[in-house]
Design a protein around this motif. Sequence first.
Motif, PDB file in Angstrom:
ATOM      1  N   ILE A 186       7.967  41.589  18.343  1.00  0.00           N
ATOM      2  CA  ILE A 186       8.498  40.302  18.799  1.00  0.00           C
ATOM      3  C   ILE A 186       8.824  40.373  20.297  1.00  0.00           C
ATOM      4  O   ILE A 186       8.719  41.435  20.898  1.00  0.00           O
ATOM      5  CB  ILE A 186       9.776  39.899  18.026  1.00  0.00           C
ATOM      6  N   ASP A 187       9.238  39.224  20.839  1.00  0.00           N
ATOM      7  CA  ASP A 187       9.803  39.152  22.191  1.00  0.00           C
ATOM      8  C   ASP A 187       8.764  39.355  23.303  1.00  0.00           C
ATOM      9  O   ASP A 187       8.575  40.462  23.800  1.00  0.00           O
ATOM     10  CB  ASP A 187      10.930  40.191  22.315  1.00  0.00           C
ATOM     11  N   PHE A 188       8.133  38.257  23.689  1.00  0.00           N
ATOM     12  CA  PHE A 188       6.998  38.381  24.620  1.00  0.00           C
ATOM     13  C   PHE A 188       7.114  37.788  26.025  1.00  0.00           C
ATOM     14  O   PHE A 188       6.123  37.817  26.761  1.00  0.00           O
ATOM     15  CB  PHE A 188       5.746  37.772  23.965  1.00  0.00           C
ATOM     16  N   PHE A 226      14.644  47.263  19.579  1.00  0.00           N
ATOM     17  CA  PHE A 226      15.170  45.928  19.250  1.00  0.00           C
ATOM     18  C   PHE A 226      14.020  44.947  18.997  1.00  0.00           C
ATOM     19  O   PHE A 226      14.179  43.955  18.316  1.00  0.00           O
ATOM     20  CB  PHE A 226      16.002  45.363  20.407  1.00  0.00           C
ATOM     21  N   ASN A 227      12.900  45.229  19.634  1.00  0.00           N
ATOM     22  CA  ASN A 227      11.785  44.284  19.603  1.00  0.00           C
ATOM     23  C   ASN A 227      10.680  44.691  18.635  1.00  0.00           C
ATOM     24  O   ASN A 227       9.604  44.108  18.639  1.00  0.00           O
ATOM     25  CB  ASN A 227      11.215  44.108  21.016  1.00  0.00           C
ATOM     26  N   ILE A 228      10.974  45.700  17.844  1.00  0.00           N
ATOM     27  CA  ILE A 228      10.040  46.106  16.795  1.00  0.00           C
ATOM     28  C   ILE A 228      10.777  45.951  15.471  1.00  0.00           C
ATOM     29  O   ILE A 228      11.815  46.585  15.254  1.00  0.00           O
ATOM     30  CB  ILE A 228       9.598  47.572  16.997  1.00  0.00           C
ATOM     31  N   GLU A 242      26.127  43.054  20.922  1.00  0.00           N
ATOM     32  CA  GLU A 242      24.921  43.746  21.305  1.00  0.00           C
ATOM     33  C   GLU A 242      23.743  42.922  20.890  1.00  0.00           C
ATOM     34  O   GLU A 242      23.722  42.351  19.808  1.00  0.00           O
ATOM     35  CB  GLU A 242      24.843  45.053  20.544  1.00  0.00           C
ATOM     36  N   GLU A 243      22.768  42.924  21.727  1.00  0.00           N
ATOM     37  CA  GLU A 243      21.575  42.200  21.360  1.00  0.00           C
ATOM     38  C   GLU A 243      20.954  42.825  20.126  1.00  0.00           C
ATOM     39  O   GLU A 243      20.922  44.036  19.965  1.00  0.00           O
ATOM     40  CB  GLU A 243      20.575  42.279  22.517  1.00  0.00           C
ATOM     41  N   GLY A 244      20.459  41.984  19.264  1.00  0.00           N
ATOM     42  CA  GLY A 244      19.667  42.495  18.165  1.00  0.00           C
ATOM     43  C   GLY A 244      20.469  42.849  16.925  1.00  0.00           C
ATOM     44  O   GLY A 244      19.912  42.981  15.855  1.00  0.00           O
TER      45      GLY A 244
HETATM   46 MG    MG Z   1      14.474  41.396  22.315  1.00  0.00          MG
END
Ligand code: MG
Length: 398
Positions: free
Chosen positions: A258-260, A233-235, A377-379
């Motif tokens: 993303i998402d740090f 989700f964070n790539i 859902e997230e993302g």
């Molecule tokens: Mg995220």
Amino acid sequence: MKLDTRAMRHLAAEDWRVLTAVEMGSKNHEIVPTPLIEKLARLRGGVSGVHRSISALAKVGLIARVKEAKYDGYRLTYGGLDYLALHTHASRKDVYSVGNRIGVGKESDIMVVADHSGKQCVLKIHRLGRISFRTVKSNRDYLKNRNAQSWMYLSRLAAMKEYAFMNALHEEGFPVPVPLAQSRHTIVMSLVDAFPLRQISEVPDPASLYADLISLILRLASHGLIHGDYNEFNILVKEIKSTAEDGTESIVLEPVIIDFPQMVSMEHVNAEMYFDRDVNCIKRFFLRRFHFTPSQPGPFFKDAKKTVGKGGLKRLDATVEASGFTKKMLKDLEAAIKDKKTVGEGQEGANEDDEDDEDDYDKDGDEDSEEEEGEEEEGDDEDEGEGRQEALLSGGLS
Ligand code: MG
Ligand code: ADP
């Protein structure tokens, strides 16, 4: 929690002063007494002007009257804090209009916004501290210390930390969104024109994308950092068309991270666990999605550890700590994020039935007219179907 900016244009200068007064007052008061709001707002029109503004703000849900309190008072709602942050972004000319929401997690809203030139950017609104109270129930201390400010404080910390890391990573040339602005619990960054890895069903060469993702983990480590939530989700994966000299076209995949807010130092007591978890997350995903198994084991934490700061590489963990983050802030945030992880682990289906959590958090039950959380859902991309940008303010800003 939906961000509805429609009321923003109708607020008068005095209303903003009163809203700011409630924010100031809530630094020391869970419920800000009305006389204190009057004092902090210091409107020329006197007390009656303040009362008019209070009614206007309460009507659109930016502040909420707390009825069962020992004294008459108000507290800032999430909506109120959103408006204050947007007002700041607008007056600094970082944001001109707000468009669709493109992502929603349990602890953030991601909106597309535009600046004055019409360039699209991303606004991330952190919403920490009002979720997963199911796990918090077992944590008496946390509950005892929980107050109106904790969600504000934690969400602001998350935004500050994320912004600090994004800056440090961007400066060091890592593939991350360009950090543009931060206010309170929000950040503005460049819009990455790419899909999350999670939405990509096929890649021409899994081995090469895998190698890129692992080398990013190692490059972060060499600067003293672990992402801590390195998942599909964070790539985001950019597709870049390239044409070779002989005219053949190919697509090059470029990951953007993303998402740090949960990033940790390689010196963290649990660094090895976080490092391995990031590595295994990618391995597991590549096996499941692309049926790809790397030919080599690792990478291993102990090897990565030896590369930290080697050859004069800048220690980004130290940079961020030097940027004003106290140990207490990092600890508070870590506790909150850990708490969220217990519930949010795996992210899929983790949002089920959290209505009771909401109730539990918001005793007054006045500000949240949620309908969407718990289903999404997230993302996953989401289309609110409106496709328009809502200008924040009609006239000039002071
Ligand atoms: Mg995220
Ligand atoms: P959370 O902390 O809730 O996981 P993220 O920062 O991971 O929030 O963002 C959630 C989703 O929003 C991402 O999976 C991605 O789809 C989208 N997103 C976030 N930031 C950007 C950006 N700068 N450009 C494009 N999409 C983004």
